[in-house]
Enzyme design. Sequence first.
Site, PDB file in Angstrom:
ATOM      1  N   VAL A   1      -2.403  -0.655  -4.249  1.00 23.71           N
ATOM      2  CA  VAL A   1      -2.831  -2.048  -4.198  1.00 23.71           C
ATOM      3  C   VAL A   1      -2.399  -2.813  -5.442  1.00 23.71           C
ATOM      4  CG1 VAL A   1      -4.793  -1.543  -2.714  1.00 23.71           C
ATOM      5  CG2 VAL A   1      -5.102  -1.479  -5.196  1.00 23.71           C
TER       6      VAL A   1
ATOM      7  N   LEU B   1       7.434   0.551  -4.871  1.00 25.79           N
ATOM      8  CA  LEU B   1       7.126  -0.880  -4.956  1.00 25.79           C
ATOM      9  C   LEU B   1       5.984  -1.130  -5.929  1.00 25.79           C
ATOM     10  CD1 LEU B   1       7.694  -3.759  -3.965  1.00 25.79           C
ATOM     11  CD2 LEU B   1       5.939  -3.399  -2.222  1.00 25.79           C
ATOM     12  N   LYS B   2       4.963  -0.294  -5.866  1.00 20.85           N
ATOM     13  CA  LYS B   2       3.838  -0.448  -6.786  1.00 20.85           C
ATOM     14  C   LYS B   2       4.287  -0.299  -8.231  1.00 20.85           C
ATOM     15  CE  LYS B   2      -0.319  -0.512  -8.550  1.00 20.85           C
ATOM     16  NZ  LYS B   2      -0.940  -1.798  -8.887  1.00 20.85           N
ATOM     17  N   ILE B   3       5.118   0.679  -8.501  1.00 17.12           N
ATOM     18  CA  ILE B   3       5.622   0.877  -9.859  1.00 17.12           C
ATOM     19  C   ILE B   3       6.493  -0.304 -10.275  1.00 17.12           C
ATOM     20  CG2 ILE B   3       7.164   2.314 -11.247  1.00 17.12           C
ATOM     21  CD1 ILE B   3       5.997   4.735  -9.685  1.00 17.12           C
TER      22      ILE B   3
ATOM     23  N   THR C   1      -2.071   4.261  -7.911  1.00 12.16           N
ATOM     24  CA  THR C   1      -0.692   4.204  -8.386  1.00 12.16           C
ATOM     25  C   THR C   1      -0.258   5.621  -8.731  1.00 12.16           C
ATOM     26  OG1 THR C   1      -1.067   2.016  -9.331  1.00 12.16           O
ATOM     27  CG2 THR C   1       0.881   3.211 -10.082  1.00 12.16           C
TER      28      THR C   1
END
Length: 316
Positions: A129, A180-182, A104
């Site tokens: 992930v 998107l991960k955040i 991240t």
Amino acid sequence: MTFPALRVGWYGLGSMGLGMSLNLQKYLKSNNLSPLLYSNRTLSKGDLLRDEGAVPEEKFEDLVQNSDVIFTMISMDDVLIELLNQALVAGDALKGKIFVDTSTIHPDTSEWATSRLSEHGAAFIAAPVFGASTVAAAGKLIFAVSGPVKAVETIRPLLKDVMGRSIIDMGEDVRKSSLLKISGNILVISFMEVIAEAHVFAEVTGIGNQQLEEFIGNMFGPVLESYSKRITTGAYAPPLDTSPGFAAALASKDMKHALSIASSHATRLPTLEIASSRLISAREYAGECLDSSAIYGTGRLEAGLSFWSEKSRQGN
């Protein structure tokens, strides 16, 4: 370069990286492909990998030199930047190599990595992930992948049904995967905040944690129930010799990224602001051996209860 000829390297053997790399090595081994090369700040953390047939490399630079695809799973942006700066010393010898970061990181870091590596003909793929360490060990992670199309297609067989159950295609802009991960972490940490609030409410009103957790599981399913269990089992403040599932320091880092990006777009994340403040307070009170769910401990303190529950550790 045909897929069977790929030499794959891995750097970063924390609670996530070890499970992921073990699944990758097992896949390579079962398909009679070149064994995984691995490195880590503490190389002995890869002993399980070595036992599975993976090959250790003492230095990151050697790992890069001997690999065509280099995966990284690290804790902080500055660590990734430091590693890539070490790799960049190789100059044009990086041509054709693919770097895949599964951490991240801030979208600016992904953009920087793409820019610097492309100067030497190398590709960067942002592939953060979703899933905890147990999900990583089971090979059921969700990957959010962005980067050059050809490079993504090259590494796709190493992801789906190897380390993860699905891939979300985010296109070529590597910033999108990081964003998107955040965004996902905004949801995860916000869920934890409201579940912690509900548990403190249940305690001070006498409802009972057990009944609340039963309701959470029945109403919202196993994922949110698992968040609740990190509170009720005391895992929010584990024994000092036990690593937390999602370390409070890493959660704070992720929240800092989210809050700064939101601010730069003239928007706010009020729930995350509260969660961030509570987690910072928890770290100041109880040290760094805390899970991200330690916001619950701060909530207990604010309600006049002890930071520690019956099932957590009882101090530092």
